[in-house]
Write a protein that holds these residues in place. Structure first.
Motif, PDB file in Angstrom:
ATOM      1  N   CYS A  36      13.089   6.338  -4.527  1.00 32.97           N
ATOM      2  CA  CYS A  36      12.422   5.160  -4.971  1.00 32.97           C
ATOM      3  C   CYS A  36      12.141   4.176  -3.729  1.00 32.97           C
ATOM      4  CB  CYS A  36      13.453   4.445  -5.798  1.00 32.97           C
ATOM      5  SG  CYS A  36      13.728   5.082  -7.651  1.00 32.97           S
ATOM      6  N   GLY A  37      13.212   4.187  -2.633  1.00 38.57           N
ATOM      7  CA  GLY A  37      12.865   3.418  -1.705  1.00 38.57           C
ATOM      8  C   GLY A  37      11.724   3.886  -0.841  1.00 38.57           C
ATOM      9  N   THR A  38      11.339   5.081  -0.602  1.00 32.74           N
ATOM     10  CA  THR A  38      10.355   5.365   0.451  1.00 32.74           C
ATOM     11  C   THR A  38       9.020   5.322  -0.636  1.00 32.74           C
ATOM     12  OG1 THR A  38      10.929   8.000  -0.449  1.00 32.74           O
ATOM     13  CG2 THR A  38      11.651   7.520   1.634  1.00 32.74           C
ATOM     14  N   SER A  39       9.048   5.641  -1.968  1.00 33.74           N
ATOM     15  CA  SER A  39       7.724   5.523  -2.674  1.00 33.74           C
ATOM     16  C   SER A  39       7.563   3.982  -2.622  1.00 33.74           C
ATOM     17  CB  SER A  39       7.983   5.929  -4.013  1.00 33.74           C
ATOM     18  OG  SER A  39       6.961   5.600  -4.956  1.00 33.74           O
ATOM     19  N   LEU A  40       8.249   3.350  -2.902  1.00 40.43           N
ATOM     20  CA  LEU A  40       8.189   1.677  -2.775  1.00 40.43           C
ATOM     21  C   LEU A  40       7.675   1.248  -1.472  1.00 40.43           C
ATOM     22  CD1 LEU A  40       8.184  -0.772  -4.436  1.00 40.43           C
ATOM     23  CD2 LEU A  40      10.393  -1.177  -3.980  1.00 40.43           C
ATOM     24  N   ALA A  41       8.137   1.855  -0.434  1.00 39.47           N
ATOM     25  CA  ALA A  41       7.821   1.317   0.976  1.00 39.47           C
ATOM     26  C   ALA A  41       6.239   1.968   1.209  1.00 39.47           C
ATOM     27  CB  ALA A  41       8.869   2.028   1.964  1.00 39.47           C
ATOM     28  N   GLY A  42       5.827   2.894   0.609  1.00 38.94           N
ATOM     29  CA  GLY A  42       4.536   3.506   0.762  1.00 38.94           C
ATOM     30  C   GLY A  42       3.612   2.527  -0.147  1.00 38.94           C
ATOM     31  N   GLY A  98     -11.846  -2.356  -1.183  1.00 34.10           N
ATOM     32  CA  GLY A  98     -12.134  -1.557  -2.753  1.00 34.10           C
ATOM     33  C   GLY A  98     -10.844  -0.767  -3.081  1.00 34.10           C
ATOM     34  N   THR A  99      -9.969  -0.345  -2.021  1.00 33.21           N
ATOM     35  CA  THR A  99      -8.809   0.504  -2.244  1.00 33.21           C
ATOM     36  C   THR A  99      -8.032  -0.341  -3.259  1.00 33.21           C
ATOM     37  OG1 THR A  99      -9.067   1.426  -0.158  1.00 33.21           O
ATOM     38  CG2 THR A  99      -7.012   1.834  -1.317  1.00 33.21           C
ATOM     39  N   ALA A 100      -7.911  -1.472  -3.280  1.00 32.35           N
ATOM     40  CA  ALA A 100      -6.928  -2.267  -4.216  1.00 32.35           C
ATOM     41  C   ALA A 100      -7.257  -1.746  -5.577  1.00 32.35           C
ATOM     42  CB  ALA A 100      -7.183  -3.769  -3.960  1.00 32.35           C
ATOM     43  N   HIS A 101      -8.259  -1.145  -6.271  1.00 31.49           N
ATOM     44  CA  HIS A 101      -8.475  -0.853  -7.548  1.00 31.49           C
ATOM     45  C   HIS A 101      -8.164   0.679  -7.705  1.00 31.49           C
ATOM     46  CE1 HIS A 101     -10.518  -4.701  -7.611  1.00 31.49           C
ATOM     47  NE2 HIS A 101     -11.339  -4.551  -6.672  1.00 31.49           N
ATOM     48  N   VAL A 102      -7.770   1.320  -6.838  1.00 34.67           N
ATOM     49  CA  VAL A 102      -7.474   2.752  -6.861  1.00 34.67           C
ATOM     50  C   VAL A 102      -6.183   2.699  -7.615  1.00 34.67           C
ATOM     51  CG1 VAL A 102      -7.144   4.858  -5.483  1.00 34.67           C
ATOM     52  CG2 VAL A 102      -8.989   3.439  -4.950  1.00 34.67           C
ATOM     53  N   LEU A 103      -6.095   3.813  -8.488  1.00 38.47           N
ATOM     54  CA  LEU A 103      -4.640   3.894  -9.090  1.00 38.47           C
ATOM     55  C   LEU A 103      -3.618   4.605  -7.961  1.00 38.47           C
ATOM     56  CD1 LEU A 103      -3.278   3.923 -11.950  1.00 38.47           C
ATOM     57  CD2 LEU A 103      -3.799   6.319 -12.211  1.00 38.47           C
ATOM     58  N   ASP A 104      -2.483   3.964  -8.025  1.00 39.97           N
ATOM     59  CA  ASP A 104      -1.393   4.160  -7.137  1.00 39.97           C
ATOM     60  C   ASP A 104      -0.003   4.498  -7.768  1.00 39.97           C
ATOM     61  OD1 ASP A 104       0.184   4.267  -4.720  1.00 39.97           O
ATOM     62  OD2 ASP A 104       0.407   2.248  -4.766  1.00 39.97           O
ATOM     63  N   THR A 105      -0.339   5.904  -8.176  1.00 42.39           N
ATOM     64  CA  THR A 105       0.840   6.286  -8.910  1.00 42.39           C
ATOM     65  C   THR A 105       1.139   7.718  -8.372  1.00 42.39           C
ATOM     66  OG1 THR A 105      -0.678   7.227 -10.682  1.00 42.39           O
ATOM     67  CG2 THR A 105       0.613   4.992 -11.008  1.00 42.39           C
ATOM     68  N   GLY A 106       2.231   8.311  -8.998  1.00 43.05           N
ATOM     69  CA  GLY A 106       2.817   9.571  -8.857  1.00 43.05           C
ATOM     70  C   GLY A 106       3.891   9.996  -7.947  1.00 43.05           C
ATOM     71  N   PRO A 107       4.528  11.078  -8.104  1.00 36.27           N
ATOM     72  CA  PRO A 107       5.571  11.262  -7.122  1.00 36.27           C
ATOM     73  C   PRO A 107       5.665  11.739  -5.771  1.00 36.27           C
ATOM     74  CG  PRO A 107       5.304  13.121  -8.697  1.00 36.27           C
ATOM     75  CD  PRO A 107       4.067  12.132  -8.665  1.00 36.27           C
ATOM     76  N   SER A 108       4.372  11.959  -5.505  1.00 35.99           N
ATOM     77  CA  SER A 108       3.902  12.648  -4.031  1.00 35.99           C
ATOM     78  C   SER A 108       4.770  11.905  -2.935  1.00 35.99           C
ATOM     79  CB  SER A 108       2.455  12.906  -3.784  1.00 35.99           C
ATOM     80  OG  SER A 108       1.996  11.544  -3.689  1.00 35.99           O
ATOM     81  N   ALA A 109       4.598  10.592  -2.936  1.00 36.62           N
ATOM     82  CA  ALA A 109       5.413   9.886  -1.839  1.00 36.62           C
ATOM     83  C   ALA A 109       6.967  10.083  -1.874  1.00 36.62           C
ATOM     84  CB  ALA A 109       4.871   8.336  -1.872  1.00 36.62           C
ATOM     85  N   ALA A 110       7.439   9.962  -3.059  1.00 38.06           N
ATOM     86  CA  ALA A 110       8.792  10.228  -3.226  1.00 38.06           C
ATOM     87  C   ALA A 110       9.206  11.712  -2.628  1.00 38.06           C
ATOM     88  CB  ALA A 110       9.316  10.083  -4.694  1.00 38.06           C
ATOM     89  N   VAL A 111       8.175  12.591  -2.948  1.00 41.56           N
ATOM     90  CA  VAL A 111       8.583  13.804  -2.542  1.00 41.56           C
ATOM     91  C   VAL A 111       8.341  14.141  -1.047  1.00 41.56           C
ATOM     92  CG1 VAL A 111       7.912  16.401  -2.557  1.00 41.56           C
ATOM     93  CG2 VAL A 111       7.784  14.955  -4.774  1.00 41.56           C
ATOM     94  N   ALA A 112       7.559  13.422  -0.358  1.00 42.66           N
ATOM     95  CA  ALA A 112       7.445  13.262   1.132  1.00 42.66           C
ATOM     96  C   ALA A 112       8.736  13.043   1.688  1.00 42.66           C
ATOM     97  CB  ALA A 112       6.172  12.898   1.414  1.00 42.66           C
ATOM     98  N   ALA A 154       5.829   7.007   4.035  1.00 45.42           N
ATOM     99  CA  ALA A 154       7.333   7.288   3.040  1.00 45.42           C
ATOM    100  C   ALA A 154       8.013   8.351   4.191  1.00 45.42           C
ATOM    101  CB  ALA A 154       6.599   8.239   1.959  1.00 45.42           C
ATOM    102  N   VAL A 155       7.303   9.192   5.033  1.00 48.37           N
ATOM    103  CA  VAL A 155       7.790  10.199   5.776  1.00 48.37           C
ATOM    104  C   VAL A 155       8.421   9.326   6.970  1.00 48.37           C
ATOM    105  CG1 VAL A 155       7.296  11.695   7.528  1.00 48.37           C
ATOM    106  CG2 VAL A 155       6.139  12.096   5.383  1.00 48.37           C
ATOM    107  N   GLY A 156       7.758   8.112   7.316  1.00 46.79           N
ATOM    108  CA  GLY A 156       7.978   7.473   8.593  1.00 46.79           C
ATOM    109  C   GLY A 156       9.646   6.698   8.168  1.00 46.79           C
ATOM    110  N   VAL A 157       9.426   5.987   7.161  1.00 46.50           N
ATOM    111  CA  VAL A 157      10.890   5.184   6.527  1.00 46.50           C
ATOM    112  C   VAL A 157      11.868   6.330   6.387  1.00 46.50           C
ATOM    113  CG1 VAL A 157      11.597   4.033   4.757  1.00 46.50           C
ATOM    114  CG2 VAL A 157       9.405   3.322   5.432  1.00 46.50           C
ATOM    115  N   ALA A 158      11.451   7.414   5.833  1.00 48.51           N
ATOM    116  CA  ALA A 158      12.365   8.309   5.582  1.00 48.51           C
ATOM    117  C   ALA A 158      13.156   9.159   6.759  1.00 48.51           C
ATOM    118  CB  ALA A 158      12.063   9.648   4.787  1.00 48.51           C
TER     119      ALA A 158
END
Length: 257
Positions: free
Chosen positions: A148-154, A174-188, A229-233
């Motif tokens: 949760c911490g690394t995903s939230l940091a991302g 325009g990136t602000a309108h892109v869907l920002d979901t998924g477990p990939s950051a947590a996995v990383a 996420a990788v950097g924070v981890a």
């Protein structure tokens, strides 16, 4: 007798008096031997020890991995229905243009919400491996905190990059309108953290290194979040390793005293 006496005078029987203290050096194992020891050590810490823990604890030892996979599958199927799509969108959809309190509330569900337009099955083995391995190696609570911490940091870092706008450290508005979901950051984040605390540089290259290269080649929202996420981890893992070494040193000093 003179030669014998000379040898005895040194205190090293069989060593001439003129060569006191010079000992033959052991032959170095070389790079191949070092690499073999490195790989065997990582194999033991990353594979053997978690496998033994899994054998002792059974399915309960990898419960997070199983639950994560099941949650992704269930949410993916729900979002393909009309009612489910509305419910999931209101509880788990995260974008950069949403208020921060709402993003924080939706973060738990967003971790298991994947892009409905992408195939979900290909990423499930990696998702299970990251959560199951982390649970066996560092425990259930720390696994959830790191994920949760690394995903939230991302997510938060991406919002800051969107605020910066165009530039080497920013993202297009325009990136602000892109869907920002998924477990990939947590996995990383989990894989990077494990590589540090389990002292596995080869594992780090094969997992986090690949993620970093892919993210550098694709400097989009997902790529930047993976880098964050990788950097924070890595930072959290290094701090945890330092604390663990200090704790072992304190314990050893207490026992010795």
């Amino acid at each position: 007798m003179g030669a014998v006496d000379g040898c005895r005078a040194t205190g090293d029987e069989g060593v001439p008096a003129g060569r006191v203290g010079i000992q033959p050096r052991p032959a170095a194992g070389g790079f191949t031997a070092y690499g073999r020891r490195l790989l065997l050590g990582e194999w033991r810490r990353i594979v053997v020890e978690p496998a033994r823990a899994c054998r002792r604890r059974g399915v309960a030892g990898v419960a997070l991995g199983v639950l994560a996979v099941l949650a992704v599958i269930v949410v993916h199927e729900l979002i393909r229905t009309r009612t489910g799509a509305v419910a999931i969108r209101l509880t788990g959809e995260v974008r950069g243009d949403l208020p921060l309190p709402l993003v924080l509330l939706r973060t738990p569900v967003s971790l298991v919400l994947t892009d409905p337009g992408l195939p979900v099955w290909a990423g499930l083995p990696r998702l299970f491996l990251a959560f199951a391995l982390a649970e066996l190696a560092i425990g259930r609570t720390r696994t959830l905190l790191i994920a949760c911490g690394t995903s939230l940091a991302g997510t938060l870092g991406a919002r800051a990059m969107i605020a910066l706008g165009h530039g080497p450290f920013g993202l297009p508005p325009g990136t602000a309108h892109v869907l920002d979901t998924g477990p990939s950051a947590a996995v990383a984040g989990l894989l990077a953290y494990l590589a540090v605390v389990r002292r596995a540089p080869v594992f780090a290259v094969l997992t986090s290194g690949v993620i970093v290269v892919q993210s550098a080649l694709r400097p989009n929202l997902a790529g930047r979040e993976h880098l964050l996420a990788v950097g924070v981890a890595l930072v959290i893992g290094a701090a945890a390793s330092v604390r663990a070494r200090r704790a072992r040193g304190t314990t050893a000093a207490t026992v010795a005293g």
